[in-house]
Design an enzyme around this catalytic site. Structure first.
Site, PDB file in Angstrom:
ATOM      1  N   LYS A 161       0.855  -1.188   0.000  1.00 30.95           N
ATOM      2  CA  LYS A 161       0.000   0.000   0.000  1.00 30.95           C
ATOM      3  C   LYS A 161       0.890   1.237   0.000  1.00 30.95           C
ATOM      4  CE  LYS A 161      -4.339   0.625   0.511  1.00 30.95           C
ATOM      5  NZ  LYS A 161      -5.276   0.350  -0.588  1.00 30.95           N
TER       6      LYS A 161
ATOM      7  N   THR B 150      -3.823  -5.096   0.537  1.00 28.56           N
ATOM      8  CA  THR B 150      -3.135  -3.840   0.791  1.00 28.56           C
ATOM      9  C   THR B 150      -3.952  -2.949   1.731  1.00 28.56           C
ATOM     10  OG1 THR B 150      -4.065  -2.680  -1.132  1.00 28.56           O
ATOM     11  CG2 THR B 150      -2.041  -3.955  -1.470  1.00 28.56           C
ATOM     12  N   ASP B 151      -5.269  -3.088   1.698  1.00 30.60           N
ATOM     13  CA  ASP B 151      -6.100  -2.327   2.631  1.00 30.60           C
ATOM     14  C   ASP B 151      -5.802  -2.722   4.073  1.00 30.60           C
ATOM     15  OD1 ASP B 151      -8.433  -0.402   2.822  1.00 30.60           O
ATOM     16  OD2 ASP B 151      -9.228  -2.097   3.966  1.00 30.60           O
TER      17      ASP B 151
ATOM     18  N   PHE C  77      33.195  27.267 -11.356  1.00 33.76           N
ATOM     19  CA  PHE C  77      33.127  26.158 -12.310  1.00 33.76           C
ATOM     20  C   PHE C  77      33.913  26.568 -13.550  1.00 33.76           C
ATOM     21  CE2 PHE C  77      31.001  23.269 -15.414  1.00 33.76           C
ATOM     22  CZ  PHE C  77      31.368  22.080 -14.798  1.00 33.76           C
TER      23      PHE C  77
ATOM     24  N   ARG D 217      29.915  32.049  -8.696  1.00 33.24           N
ATOM     25  CA  ARG D 217      28.559  31.809  -9.166  1.00 33.24           C
ATOM     26  C   ARG D 217      27.659  31.489  -7.970  1.00 33.24           C
ATOM     27  NH1 ARG D 217      28.107  25.536 -11.391  1.00 33.24           N
ATOM     28  NH2 ARG D 217      29.185  24.574  -9.622  1.00 33.24           N
TER      29      ARG D 217
ATOM     30  N   GLN E   2      30.021  18.379  -7.736  1.00 32.96           N
ATOM     31  CA  GLN E   2      30.516  17.032  -7.439  1.00 32.96           C
ATOM     32  C   GLN E   2      31.434  17.033  -6.224  1.00 32.96           C
ATOM     33  OE1 GLN E   2      30.314  18.449 -10.432  1.00 32.96           O
ATOM     34  NE2 GLN E   2      30.038  16.960 -12.089  1.00 32.96           N
TER      35      GLN E   2
ATOM     36  N   ASN F  17      21.299  20.593 -10.087  1.00 34.57           N
ATOM     37  CA  ASN F  17      21.926  21.910 -10.062  1.00 34.57           C
ATOM     38  C   ASN F  17      20.863  22.948 -10.434  1.00 34.57           C
ATOM     39  OD1 ASN F  17      23.638  24.118 -10.226  1.00 34.57           O
ATOM     40  ND2 ASN F  17      25.293  22.954 -11.171  1.00 34.57           N
TER      41      ASN F  17
ATOM     42  N   HIS G 254      20.097  26.106 -11.511  1.00 27.02           N
ATOM     43  CA  HIS G 254      20.898  27.148 -12.144  1.00 27.02           C
ATOM     44  C   HIS G 254      20.322  28.540 -11.890  1.00 27.02           C
ATOM     45  CE1 HIS G 254      23.191  24.081 -14.196  1.00 27.02           C
ATOM     46  NE2 HIS G 254      22.091  23.570 -14.719  1.00 27.02           N
TER      47      HIS G 254
END
Length: 299
Positions: free
Chosen positions: A12, A57-58, A158, A175, A220, A246, A248
């Protein structure tokens, strides 16, 4: 060549469960999203439609509700272990159980400078997660978080990257770096002695601090140092997996307007985005067993 049924499980998904603890005038709230999955020899259900070994599942949903009433839900890892043990020990066809949990944060409202006893607002520093597996390989807990949005306005570069004839990205020494972090860490050893709440808050704290104080040359590199800091702080953590889109932020070009923009106004671009992923582990860590497998997406 034969066609055979492979690995299978059923359960569930996303049972929304809110537990209010009313033992004192100051109430507590635990807000969960719970996914359960059971494993065993359920081949007849798939191949022949025979449901005689299938716990609905109930029923799994109802079991989660009852467990929230009869067992402490905080910390969620202990609660999930207890529920998984119930399915494996008490339901004969079940050989393994996995409980995946999201916990949503709430903060108390302040009235006249004092915290209110029974009123909260949703808080937003990410969603706590846990994935608990109990089966023949043992008991495994993967603690974690997701949707932790974190940003630094400087201290990130970077540059010196590989280029070819299609490269248009300009290198930069400064940045904005931002991400929506997903982090999951596998805990090994004696699970009964773990301070789950303390570990969660501590891991989150040391990762955020490392994100802030590292002069980053790449996302990284930042992920490596964040995970390494967590493993150094908590010897019980055998392995950590991180996923970081990322997010940006591009400087808006104001040159056509004759206006200066010294890195102060940005366009936040949600897609496409770089997606950085890493696994950091101890070289002597015990095997993961089933801890990472059969996931519904939380771990």
């Amino acid at each position: 060549m034969a066609i055979v049924l492979g690995s299978h499980q059923y359960g569930k998904a996303e049972t929304r469960l809110v537990r209010i603890v009313r033992d004192t005038p100051r109430h507590e709230i635990v807000d969960l999203n719970v996914t359960t999955a059971l494993r065993g020899d359920f081949a007849a259900a798939y191949l022949e439609g025979d449901q005689s070994a299938v716990l609905p599942t109930d029923t799994q949903k109802n079991s989660a509700y009852v467990w929230a009433r009869t067992h402490p839900v905080d910390p969620i890892e202990d609660w999930g272990l207890s529920l998984a043990r119930h399915f494996v020990a008490d339901i004969d066809p079940v050989e393994g159980a996995r409980i995946e949990i999201e916990r949503f944060g709430w903060s108390r409202v302040e009235v006249d400078g004092d915290e209110h006893d029974h009123t909260w607002v949703r808080s937003g520093q990410g969603v706590r997660t846990a994935a608990i597996t109990v089966d023949a390989t043992g008991e495994h807990v993967v603690q974690g978080l997701k949707d932790l949005v974190i940003l630094k306005s400087t201290g990130s570069a970077f540059k010196d990257f590989l280029t070819d004839e299609y490269t248009t990205l300009a290198p930069t020494d400064d940045r904005v770096m931002a991400t929506s972090l997903v982090a999951r860490w596998r805990v090994s050893g004696d699970l009964g002695g773990v301070d789950w709440n303390g570990m969660y808050e501590g891991v989150k704290r040391v990762m955020i601090e490392r994100f802030a104080n590292l002069h980053s040359l790449a996302l990284q590199q930042t992920l490596w140092h964040m995970a390494r800091a967590a493993l150094e702080a908590y010897p019980q953590i055998a392995e950590m997996r991180l996923t970081a889109p990322n997010k940006h932020h591009f400087v808006v070009d104001f040159s056509r307007f004759g206006v200066d923009n010294a890195g102060e106004v940005f366009h936040a671009d949600d897609r496409p985005y770089g997606l950085i992923e890493a696994t950091v582990t101890r070289d002597d860590a015990p095997a993961a067993g089933d801890a990472w497998r059969f996931s519904a997406g939380l771990a």
